[in-house]
Design an enzyme around this catalytic site. Structure first.
Site, PDB file in Angstrom:
ATOM      1  N   ASP A  15      41.973  35.474  40.202  1.00  0.00           N
ATOM      2  CA  ASP A  15      41.701  34.669  39.005  1.00  0.00           C
ATOM      3  C   ASP A  15      41.355  35.605  37.856  1.00  0.00           C
ATOM      4  OD1 ASP A  15      41.430  32.400  37.477  1.00  0.00           O
ATOM      5  OD2 ASP A  15      39.395  31.943  38.162  1.00  0.00           O
ATOM      6  N   GLY A  16      41.675  35.160  36.651  1.00  0.00           N
ATOM      7  CA  GLY A  16      41.310  35.915  35.458  1.00  0.00           C
ATOM      8  C   GLY A  16      42.473  36.643  34.799  1.00  0.00           C
ATOM      9  N   HIS A  32      49.669  38.164  34.273  1.00  0.00           N
ATOM     10  CA  HIS A  32      50.219  37.925  35.613  1.00  0.00           C
ATOM     11  C   HIS A  32      50.962  39.162  36.129  1.00  0.00           C
ATOM     12  CE1 HIS A  32      48.740  33.980  35.157  1.00  0.00           C
ATOM     13  NE2 HIS A  32      49.682  33.533  34.345  1.00  0.00           N
ATOM     14  N   TRP A  64      50.507  23.537  39.220  1.00  0.00           N
ATOM     15  CA  TRP A  64      51.640  22.846  38.587  1.00  0.00           C
ATOM     16  C   TRP A  64      51.240  22.191  37.274  1.00  0.00           C
ATOM     17  CZ3 TRP A  64      56.164  24.163  40.366  1.00  0.00           C
ATOM     18  CH2 TRP A  64      56.338  24.461  41.723  1.00  0.00           C
ATOM     19  N   LEU A 126      50.031  44.652  59.208  1.00  0.00           N
ATOM     20  CA  LEU A 126      49.314  43.749  58.294  1.00  0.00           C
ATOM     21  C   LEU A 126      50.224  42.562  57.993  1.00  0.00           C
ATOM     22  CD1 LEU A 126      47.008  43.104  56.154  1.00  0.00           C
ATOM     23  CD2 LEU A 126      48.419  44.341  54.515  1.00  0.00           C
ATOM     24  N   ARG A 189      33.867  29.385  42.819  1.00  0.00           N
ATOM     25  CA  ARG A 189      34.400  28.200  43.503  1.00  0.00           C
ATOM     26  C   ARG A 189      35.457  28.672  44.495  1.00  0.00           C
ATOM     27  NH1 ARG A 189      34.732  26.572  38.009  1.00  0.00           N
ATOM     28  NH2 ARG A 189      36.884  27.314  37.887  1.00  0.00           N
ATOM     29  N   GLU A 202      32.580  34.712  54.992  1.00  0.00           N
ATOM     30  CA  GLU A 202      31.705  35.294  53.983  1.00  0.00           C
ATOM     31  C   GLU A 202      32.429  35.152  52.646  1.00  0.00           C
ATOM     32  OE1 GLU A 202      28.506  36.841  56.357  1.00  0.00           O
ATOM     33  OE2 GLU A 202      28.715  36.819  54.168  1.00  0.00           O
TER      34      GLU A 202
END
Ligand code: IPE
Ligand code: MG
Length: 240
Positions: A15-16, A32, A64, A126, A189, A202
């Site tokens: 985010d951000g 982005h 969306w 991974l 959140r 966690e």
């Protein structure tokens, strides 16, 4: 050192990006693009630490609601990212998997994801789980639908349903519970990311925006995770 306490599954809510760009007078799309660079650094960090699953909430069911042009930019960034790093994934033993419903995602991104899934399907160092058009609630609802269908056709395993059976309906592949959920961008959140899978996670919240997040931030979050685990004494990872 914390090598023996590295989280098996790290889930990330990036985010951000938009704020990162706006602060610099750049278009959100540039945020982005820079976010994809951060992703690459963090994947390198996860490989170095020995994390086995890295999930990215790349595009949520709520995303969306953004303007169509921003949605298109984000999808392009991910398609470009996958195309540019397919060989890297192959060389580093990264397996790419998509989680989310494929049918609303633009064709080009679906093609890139499916190619990456195909090319990397025997890798197991991974697993990079790209969650696109993914929401925790819709994931739960689809599992319930599948259970109801099996109840109707008489193939549901013995009732009462247990957690293990439910998790099998929920996860289309062997997806372990999330050990560490990391969110950048200052919001505290979880925003409908994995709901069932984060029951014992966690949580780590970083104030910095996603484009500024580095492998070192992941290492520090993992180190904090490891020390918190230690304070749990003998209770174990799942708090039982
Ligand atoms: C995250 O950054 C991009 C996604 C993965 C959807 P944002 O686009 O939400 O950035 P802010 O919150 O507007 O700064
Ligand atoms: Mg945001």
């Amino acid at each position: 050192m914390f090598e023996d306490r590295v989280p098996h599954h790290v889930a990330i809510t990036p985010d951000g990006n938009g704020r990162w760009a706006q602060r610099r007078g750049l278009p959100r799309s540039e945020g982005h693009r820079r976010g994809a660079r951060a992703l690459q650094d963090v994947i390198g960090g996860a490989l170095g630490l020995g994390v086995r699953f890295l999930s990215l909430h790349a595009f949520s069911t709520e995303n969306w609601k953004r303007p169509a042009s921003e949605v298109a930019d984000l999808m392009d960034v991910y398609a470009d990212y996958l195309a540019a790093h397919r060989t890297y994934f192959q060389n580093q033993g990264v397996r790419v998997r998509l989680l989310g419903s494929r049918h609303r995602i633009p064709d080009r991104l679906v093609r890139e994801i499916e190619t990456a899934e195909q090319v990397t399907r025997s890798n197991d160092r991974l697993t990079f789980v790209m969650c696109v058009d993914y929401g925790g609630r819709s994931d739960l609802l689809r599992a319930v639908d599948r259970i109801a269908e099996d109840a109707r056709n008489g193939t549901l395993p013995d009732a009462p349903l247990d957690e293990r059976t439910f998790a099998r309906y929920l996860n289309r592949f062997d997806l372990p519970d999330v050990d560490l959920l990391l969110r950048s961008g200052g919001e505290t959140r979880t925003s409908n990311f994995y709901l069932w899978q984060t029951a014992f996670s966690e949580l780590a919240f970083l104030d910095k925006p996603w484009p500024d997040v580095t492998a070192e931030d992941l290492r520090q979050a993992v180190s904090r995770y490891a020390s918190r685990e230690r304070t749990l004494g003998g209770l174990g990872r799942q708090g039982r």
